[in-house]
Enzyme design. Structure first.
Site, short mmCIF file in Angstrom:
data_model
loop_
_atom_site.label_atom_id
_atom_site.label_comp_id
_atom_site.label_asym_id
_atom_site.label_seq_id
_atom_site.Cartn_x
_atom_site.Cartn_y
_atom_site.Cartn_z
CG ASP A 105 42.56 30.62 43.30
OD1 ASP A 105 42.53 31.85 43.12
OD2 ASP A 105 42.06 29.79 42.51
CE LYS A 137 48.15 34.97 44.07
NZ LYS A 137 47.47 33.66 44.06
N GLY A 182 41.79 36.70 41.11
CA GLY A 182 40.69 36.99 42.03
C GLY A 182 41.25 36.89 43.44
CG HIS A 183 44.45 38.54 44.48
ND1 HIS A 183 45.61 39.22 44.32
CD2 HIS A 183 44.54 37.44 43.68
CE1 HIS A 183 46.39 38.57 43.46
NE2 HIS A 183 45.75 37.50 43.05
CD GLN A 202 47.40 35.12 37.24
OE1 GLN A 202 48.31 35.88 36.96
NE2 GLN A 202 46.17 35.57 37.38
P1 GDP Z 1 44.39 34.49 46.11
O1 GDP Z 1 43.94 34.47 44.70
O2 GDP Z 1 45.72 33.85 46.30
O3 GDP Z 1 44.33 35.85 46.72
O4 GDP Z 1 43.36 33.58 46.92
P2 GDP Z 1 41.74 33.63 46.79
O5 GDP Z 1 41.28 34.90 47.40
O6 GDP Z 1 41.34 33.34 45.40
O7 GDP Z 1 41.35 32.39 47.66
C1 GDP Z 1 41.65 32.30 49.01
C2 GDP Z 1 40.34 32.23 49.82
O8 GDP Z 1 40.63 31.75 51.11
C3 GDP Z 1 39.66 33.55 50.00
O9 GDP Z 1 38.27 33.36 50.01
C4 GDP Z 1 40.13 34.03 51.40
O10 GDP Z 1 39.19 34.87 52.03
C5 GDP Z 1 40.25 32.71 52.10
N1 GDP Z 1 41.28 32.63 53.13
C6 GDP Z 1 42.52 33.20 53.15
N2 GDP Z 1 43.23 32.80 54.23
C7 GDP Z 1 42.41 31.95 54.90
C8 GDP Z 1 42.59 31.17 56.09
O11 GDP Z 1 43.63 31.15 56.73
N3 GDP Z 1 41.53 30.39 56.46
C9 GDP Z 1 40.37 30.33 55.76
N4 GDP Z 1 39.41 29.54 56.20
N5 GDP Z 1 40.18 31.06 54.65
C10 GDP Z 1 41.19 31.84 54.22
P1 IMO Z 2 44.83 34.24 41.43
O1 IMO Z 2 45.66 35.49 41.29
C1 IMO Z 2 43.97 30.26 39.97
C2 IMO Z 2 44.34 29.58 35.67
C3 IMO Z 2 43.10 29.29 34.87
C4 IMO Z 2 43.67 28.36 33.83
C5 IMO Z 2 45.04 28.96 33.55
C6 IMO Z 2 45.08 29.88 32.35
O2 IMO Z 2 43.48 34.46 41.97
O3 IMO Z 2 45.61 33.19 42.16
P2 IMO Z 2 44.18 32.36 31.93
O4 IMO Z 2 42.81 32.93 32.05
O5 IMO Z 2 45.18 32.99 32.83
O6 IMO Z 2 44.67 32.26 30.52
O7 IMO Z 2 44.02 30.83 32.42
O8 IMO Z 2 45.38 29.70 34.72
N1 IMO Z 2 44.31 30.84 36.46
C7 IMO Z 2 44.21 30.88 37.79
N2 IMO Z 2 44.02 29.89 38.69
N3 IMO Z 2 44.11 31.53 40.39
C8 IMO Z 2 44.33 32.53 39.52
O9 IMO Z 2 44.60 33.79 39.91
C9 IMO Z 2 44.34 32.23 38.14
N4 IMO Z 2 44.49 32.97 37.01
C10 IMO Z 2 44.48 32.10 35.99
O10 IMO Z 2 42.11 28.70 35.65
O11 IMO Z 2 43.86 27.09 34.39
MG MG Z 3 42.31 33.82 43.54
#
Ligand code: GDP
Ligand code: IMO
Ligand code: MG
Length: 422
Positions: A12, A15, A39-40, A223
């Site tokens: 999270d 990415k 979850g991106h 991840q």
């Molecule tokens: P990922 O799994 O690495 O793709 O990250 P997630 O999407 O799960 O979580 C990142 C969250 O931060 C998302 O809701 C993005 O829309 C948000 N986000 C990304 N870059 C920025 C930033 O520079 N500032 C803010 N405020 N939000 C951001």
């Molecule tokens: P993105 O791509 C954050 C975590 C779960 C748990 C551990 C194992 O959005 O960054 P799993 O379901 O993979 O067997 O769970 O890994 N986890 C993540 N945490 N971002 C993710 O994906 C994750 N995918 C799995 O919360 O701790």
């Molecule tokens: Mg994510």
């Protein structure tokens, strides 16, 4: 130039946003590991897209996306995601979205056993996403997995499902839980097969053709490095390799196919699920960061644990994956704070250490040693490095010196435009 984007922390990091930005400079975008546990989130204008299995590059019209062989594919999740994207006006047709024949399938019993094991573990649970990821990779490595190519022949598919369900049902009997009906699963997966078939390709040959023809490839990691099954906080990890090695085994491309590895660094740290997290803030500051950063899981909706940036973690991730560029995200979330801490080492048994112990029990005892920075007013939406507040630049430059890698991207908001390129 072929780039790879990976997470340097516990997932999270943002990415999705960074892949969306770098997609402009690529032709083909490929996911190499993980599954719908990812979850991106990508924000474009007033639309918010959450990608789980499909590469984030799909939001750019003229690009081709590939779900690589290293991914575990839940067909139900794939079909649902495809529908959601279509309803938002995204072209998800088979000529721009391919699934590797060699990718393994997530089966209903994988999801069930993932959830059950968590219940049995109770207090010691991993906190998985319950998407069946661990059991699916277990079957792959136990050589009883069912692959995407098996969807192409109903007889083969039926035979493999029957064999596996027979074994699974013996376990169900042992545990006293409801058995699975092989015929129902065969019917369901045959229907999924019809929907998936147009997307199925030998992506190993396809991707190597792309590489040979010098078209640009962008690898999308899911991840994060600390969730890597080999290098993360085992057993509180996921069941794949988000670090650079996963990109080779997960696509079939040679190591020469990657010119630059980009590690995404969130300006603070978060973690969903259980496991050690030395710089975690279990206080008002942690809550403030969670609220300001909207730190709730994109896949499960769970509140993310929040803490200060841990540079021991980021430096370790850079070492393992040979990181060439850094991308900073969510700098704006730290706007308006008086002081900001950064973990620059650990205290373990009265000694200062700068590494991550392999033994979990040792890592759990590590306490963060902080370096404190003065805060700044606002970085929100800043597009030029020169326009950042001096204190924000000090924060950034300290990270670069500590880690030994430069930021080529700094994100100052969730929107595409809220980005600094250097
Ligand atoms: P990922 O799994 O690495 O793709 O990250 P997630 O999407 O799960 O979580 C990142 C969250 O931060 C998302 O809701 C993005 O829309 C948000 N986000 C990304 N870059 C920025 C930033 O520079 N500032 C803010 N405020 N939000 C951001
Ligand atoms: P993105 O791509 C954050 C975590 C779960 C748990 C551990 C194992 O959005 O960054 P799993 O379901 O993979 O067997 O769970 O890994 N986890 C993540 N945490 N971002 C993710 O994906 C994750 N995918 C799995 O919360 O701790
Ligand atoms: Mg994510």
């Amino acid at each position: 130039m072929n780039r790879l984007v990976l997470g340097s922390q516990w997932g999270d990091e943002g990415k999705g946003k960074i892949v969306d930005i770098l997609t402009e400079e690529a032709d083909v975008i490929v996911r190499y590991q993980g599954g719908s546990n990812a979850g991106h989130t990508v924000c474009v204008g007033d639309k918010k897209f959450i990608l789980h299995l499909i590469p984030s590059g799909i939001l750019h019209k003229d690009k081709i996306c590939v779900i690589g062989n290293g991914v575990v594919v839940d067909p139900e999740s794939f079909i649902e995601e495809k529908k959601t994207l279509e309803s938002l006006g995204v072209d998800v047709s088979s000529d721009r979205l391919m699934i590797s024949e060699k990718a393994h399938l997530v089966m209903p019993y994988h999801k069930e056993f993932d959830a059950r094991r968590e219940t049995v573990l109770g207090q010691n649970k991993i906190g998985t996403t319950k998407r069946g990821i661990g059991p699916a990779y277990t079957d792959k490595h136990s050589r009883i997995g069912i692959r995407v190519c098996d969807l192409e022949n109903r007889d083969i598919l039926a035979k493999k499902i029957k064999n596996n369900v027979e074994e699974i049902n013996r376990l169900c009997e042992l545990y006293g839980i409801e058995k699975f009906n092989a015929d129902e699963i065969i019917d369901k997966y045959s229907q999924y097969a019809d929907e998936l078939k147009p997307h199925i390709r030998n992506t190993v040959y396809y991707l190597n053709g792309v590489f040979k023809n010098k078209r640009r490839i962008l690898f999308e990691g899911a991840q994060g490095s600390m969730l890597d099954v080999d290098f993360g906080t085992y057993p509180f990890v996921t069941s794949s390799n988000p670090t650079v090695g996963g990109a080779f085994t997960g696509t079939g491309l040679p190591y020469k196919a990657i010119d630059s590895v980009v590690a995404v660094v969130k300006a603070y740290t978060t973690r969903v699920g259980n496991g050690p997290f030395p710089s975690e803030l279990d206080d008002e500051m942690g809550k403030l960061i969670r609220d300001k950063g909207a730190e709730y899981g994109a896949t499960t909706g769970r509140p993310r644990r929040c803490g200060w940036l841990d540079l021991v973690v980021v430096k370790y991730a850079c070492m393992i994956s040979g990181v060439d560029e850094l991308a900073l995200t969510k700098l704006d979330v730290l706007d308006g704070l008086d002081e900001i801490n950064v973990c620059a080492g650990y205290e373990y048994n009265g000694k200062k250490i700068g590494y991550i112990p392999s033994q979990l029990e040792e890592y759990e005892k590590c306490r963060p040693i902080y370096k404190t920075f003065k805060g700044w007013d606002s970085t929100k939406g800043v597009k030029k490095y020169e326009d950042l507040p001096e204190n924000a630049k000090r924060y950034i430059e300290f990270i670069e010196r500590f880690v030994g890698v430069r930021f080529s991207i700094i994100s100052t908001g969730a929107e595409r435009e809220e980005t600094i390129r250097r």
